[in-house]
Design an enzyme around this catalytic site. Structure first.
Site, PDB file in Angstrom:
ATOM      1  CG  ASP A 125      27.299  35.185  35.532  1.00  0.00           C
ATOM      2  OD1 ASP A 125      27.428  34.485  36.571  1.00  0.00           O
ATOM      3  OD2 ASP A 125      28.137  36.047  35.201  1.00  0.00           O
TER       4      ASP A 125
HETATM    5  C1  BGC Z   1      30.263  35.476  37.904  1.00  0.00           C
HETATM    6  C2  BGC Z   1      30.522  34.120  37.280  1.00  0.00           C
HETATM    7  C3  BGC Z   1      30.611  33.083  38.357  1.00  0.00           C
HETATM    8  C4  BGC Z   1      29.321  33.107  39.160  1.00  0.00           C
HETATM    9  C5  BGC Z   1      29.296  32.099  40.278  1.00  0.00           C
HETATM   10  C6  BGC Z   1      29.106  35.464  38.861  1.00  0.00           C
HETATM   11  O1  BGC Z   1      29.077  36.623  39.628  1.00  0.00           O
HETATM   12  O2  BGC Z   1      30.050  36.430  36.892  1.00  0.00           O
HETATM   13  O3  BGC Z   1      31.692  34.149  36.522  1.00  0.00           O
HETATM   14  O4  BGC Z   1      30.844  31.826  37.810  1.00  0.00           O
HETATM   15  O5  BGC Z   1      29.160  34.381  39.733  1.00  0.00           O
HETATM   16  O6  BGC Z   1      30.139  32.476  41.302  1.00  0.00           O
END
Ligand code: BGC
Length: 862
Positions: free
Chosen positions: A231
């Site tokens: 993530d």
């Molecule tokens: C989130 C993800 C997301 C990523 C990119 C993170 O803060 O947990 O679900 O895909 O950011 O935006």
């Protein structure tokens, strides 16, 4: 050579030719959304995009308008895997391509341990089977459309507060049977091309460096071929993550996997070149899959586009309307038939009626290419069935947390919608003094400005943004309250007078992914007919706060948000709505939450509706016996007034087509068939994880173990407000003739089919969801949940008086439990009870039967 020619490359050959540095660079992203390209070897970069209810593209601010689909909880409420597969293939995959991306960062399939979880709206259900089957359909559809699914957040990211640090501590059995199950089912049926590791730890170790989860379970047990990515900023080590099997660190900004640190880790033998190349190879496999499946994306102009507003609108409305759940409908108040019911005047009240509420907040949010408010949708649907009905409106009680943004109120000096943004570099990177000359100018048509990756790159590290516009003239003099929130410091001036100072000193708040200040307020008297000047001075260095004197630079995450609304006394707002309710023949109250209450970054603290909403519902219901309540929220809310109103419709977050879908259900154009994808408790204290949803010094105890959602309510004999799986129709159904086939046991699997006759016993066509719950035999020493959803099917468009037989197929997943001591799934010999009905409520499970498995067996893998 075209970028997509990489589809034909031999990955082992390419890997062999990679230098160590090239291999290292491939294991981390570039910028926020891209992978690394190696032109010398014909390796293109691919772009990923959020996800999951649409494709936002690169930008959080001034982003390319997109189609926003219903929230995941709504998608699951359709109980219709074929529909979700179709929507993913026909709509989502196309949207991702329009955004010049190859992988969609979705689906999210964590579990709603507690509806307070800020991102509950983004995951499907409290039930692992429903979550997994819908997730599989989503992955299948999108991948058939040529786009990679990146299933997330693997695993245990079931709340938001402290998400980088908390340790989801649970039994191996709960991990397997509840939290991993949606991922396991998606892997079994759809093989997502990528998995995104969760931010949190599971049983002591962060998932991005957790060998048990990535290596032992995903790779070795499930034999998954997916590329494993982190993530965003969810990597916390070099060697642990590389060695556990994390292929790709995302994003590329502020990364751990720099050439320097990676080469030092190789030198010190913390990691080997061979492992680095293995990780790089998995990244190349993903790139290759994307190149082969949608070459037009990689070979295209890479410019983000918005699709035709109309195309797909029908399908968006279909999925939205089919997810709506009719919770209560006494006296057949719905569907509204104004002529027959003698309704001449209908009033619409509630803070959500005219608000732009289409999805939860955070990375799932996007800029819709169009949006229909509930008010617009209801007015248009009623216009179709009863054009002479008079409709009145009053907000009644406010439901927002932050003041509504002002993009529809602000104009540039020359009359364009929005305002002008003037960016200034400072004297040097560390200086607080802006230069006289403007560095870049932009027209901005939003008043929430989040400068994550998308501000002029030529600026110094510290910079200033000045925003100038005018407010549209008002018809009468009004006191107007402004709200200013910033990640960084900001001041608001109206007509050159300082109205809000969020510059000299701040209070830290939760906005802008927890980097923002609280919203500060100020009131200014706006004169009728006058164009008032609006000016904001913003700097991306945050101001000192009471508990935190650090004037930290906001790095890439500066932001400023201006909202506002006319000052209105809450008692007067309420009184107006109640008066309109008294005068009308029926009331439609549209109430609920929005993307500020339910969002990535923090959890809710209450299940209650905001402000004085409950009071509003009670008062209008007391004033008018024909009160219909339409609720919007991505997860459950409490409805203390449920017994006081005749009709309740739960409308989730429904994306662009929100109003169209609500209008169709209320007017009867669509006969509702959605079923709750989660239980709605009567009170917060009844929620299974209540009392241990809070992390204690970083530890989060999953004390309810297997008793998540309806399993808990059954186990404890607690009556929820609305049961999991509940949902009414404008017609009625009868289930009969349950017959269960003799189980076939072969090749380490079981196959049993239950068939049920469904009859439409009402007077209009309708669609019924049949749910099958299994109870395991009590032959082992273990405690099992009292019942578990293991199959569901839909009988579509059944005409009045007609019957159809639906088949519900069960396999080994329906009869297995995880046996810790041997680390295998076990199917006991014994009698398995099944219950079939229209929801998980005991009274709705009208049919029951059983089948016998004669011989115990064990299994592993998928
Ligand atoms: C989130 C993800 C997301 C990523 C990119 C993170 O803060 O947990 O679900 O895909 O950011 O935006």
């Amino acid at each position: 050579m075209r970028p997509s020619d990489f589809a034909k490359a031999s990955i082992p050959d390419v890997v062999e030719q990679l230098t160590t540095d090239e291999a290292i660079l491939l294991t981390a992203g570039v910028g926020f959304w891209h992978t690394h390209a190696v032109p010398r070897l014909g390796i293109p970069a691919i772009k990923v995009t959020d996800g999951p209810n649409g494709a936002r593209g690169n930008y959080f601010f001034m982003s390319t308008p997109a189609k926003c689909l219903p929230s995941a909880t709504a998608m699951a409420a359709t109980f219709d895997t074929a529909l979700i597969e179709r929507v993913s293939r026909e709509l989502l995959a196309e949207e991702v391509k329009l955004k010049a991306a190859s992988v969609l960062l979705g689906p999210t399939c964590n579990i709603q341990r507690n509806p307070l979880g800020g991102r509950s709206f983004e995951s499907y259900s409290e039930d692992p089977h429903l979550s997994g089957m819908i997730a599989a359909a989503y992955c299948k559809g999108i991948q058939e459309g040529g786009i990679g699914a990146c299933i997330k957040h693997f695993v245990g990211n079931d709340k938001e507060n402290d998400r980088f640090g908390y340790d989801s501590t649970m039994t191996e059995r709960a991990l397997r049977e509840i939290y991993l199950m949606p991922f396991m089912l998606a892997e079994k049926y759809a093989k997502p091309w990528a998995f995104m590791t969760a931010y949190n730890r599971v049983n002591g170790t962060h998932v991005s460096e957790n060998p048990h989860i990535i290596r032992d379970i995903l790779r070795n047990e499930w034999r998954s071929n997916a590329t494993v990515m982190s993530d965003w900023f969810g990597v916390y080590s070099i060697d642990h993550a590389i060695n556990a099997g994390l292929d790709l660190e995302m994003p590329g900004t502020n990364k751990w996997r720099t050439l320097n640190l990676m080469n030092r880790s190789i030198e010190s033998r913390k990691i080997t070149k061979r492992t680095v190349k293995e990780r790089a190879a998995k990244v190349l496999e993903l790139v290759q899959r994307c190149a082969a499946a949608a070459p037009e994306v990689l070979d295209g102009d890479l410019v983000e586009k918005t699709g035709d507003r109309q195309s797909g609108r029908e399908l968006m409305t279909k999925v939205a309307s089919e997810s709506i759940v009719l919770l209560k409908n006494e006296g057949a108040l719905l569907p509204l038939k104004p002529k027959e019911q003698g309704l001449k005047k209908i009033t619409i009240v509630g803070g959500n009626a005219k608000a732009t509420v289409l999805s939860g907040g955070g990375s799932a949010a996007l800029k819709p290419s169009f949006f229909v408010t509930p008010y617009e949708g209801i007015v248009s649907a009623l216009g179709d069935v009863a054009p002479d009905v008079e409709i009145t409106y009053s907000e009644g009680s406010r439901s927002y947390m932050q003041m509504p943004t002002l993009e529809n109120e602000i104009l540039t000096e020359d009359g364009q919608p929005g305002w002008m943004g003037y960016f200034y570099s400072h004297q040097d990177d560390d200086s607080m003094t802006p230069l006289d000359a403007v560095t870049a100018t932009r027209h901005i048509d939003e008043t929430r400005i989040f400068l994550s990756v998308d501000y002029p790159k030529e600026l110094t590290k510290r910079f200033t943004l000045r925003l100038r516009g005018v407010l549209k003239p008002r018809e009468k003099d009004t006191d107007f309250e402004f709200g200013l929130m910033s990640a960084g410091r900001a001041k608001l001036f109206i007509d050159d007078q300082l109205v809000i100072d969020n510059w000299t000193k701040q209070t830290r708040g939760q906005g802008f992914f927890n980097c923002g200040s609280t919203e500060e307020h100020g009131v200014f008297k706006l004169k009728a007919g006058v164009k008032h000047k609006v000016f904001i001075e913003f700097c991306n260095v945050r101001a000192p706060a009471d508990d935190d004197p650090v004037e930290a630079i906001m790095d890439a995450n500066g932001g400023v948000r201006l909202g506002g609304a006319e000052v209105q006394h809450p008692d007067e707002l309420m009184a107006t709505a109640v008066k309109l309710a008294e005068e009308a023949d029926a009331v439609i109250a549209v109430v609920g939450l929005n993307a500020d209450w339910e969002t990535e970054g923090y959890d809710r603290s209450t299940l209650a509706l905001p402000g004085r909403t409950d009071e509003l519902v009670r008062k209008v219901a007391a004033a008018n016996k024909r009160t219909i309540v339409v609720t919007q929220s991505g997860s459950s809310i409490t409805m203390p007034w449920a017994d006081e109103v005749p009709a309740i419709v739960h409308a989730w977050y429904l994306g662009n087509a929100t109003g169209d879908a609500i209008g169709q259900v209320l007017s009867g154009k669509v006969n509702p068939s959605g079923r709750l994808s989660l239980s709605f408790p009567k009170r917060l204290e009844d929620v299974p994880s209540h009392g241990h949803f809070h992390h204690e010094h970083g530890k989060l105890w999953y004390g309810e173990d297997l008793f998540v959602g309806y399993k808990h309510y059954h186990h404890r004999g607690i009556e929820p407000q609305w049961h999991f799986g509940h949902g009414l129709s404008y017609t009625t159904f009868e289930h009969s003739d349950l017959s269960i086939s003799e189980p076939k046991i072969a090749n380490g699997d079981v196959s049993v089919t239950a068939s049920v006759k469904v009859t439409n016993t009402g007077s209009i066509p309708g669609t019924e969801v049949v749910q099958l719950y299994v109870s395991l035999p009590t032959t082992s020493e273990l405690t099992h949940p009292p019942l578990m959803l293991k199959a569901f099917a839909k009988a579509f468009d059944l005409a009045p008086g007609k019957s159809v037989t639906v088949n519900l197929a069960l396999d080994k997943y329906a009869v297995s439990y995880w046996e810790d001591r041997i680390a295998r799934w076990v199917v006991e010999d014994g009698v398995y009870r099944i219950q079939v009905g229209s929801s998980s409520a005991p009274a709705a499970l009208k049919l029951s039967g059983s089948f016998k498995i004669p011989k115990r067996f064990e299994w592993n893998g998928l």
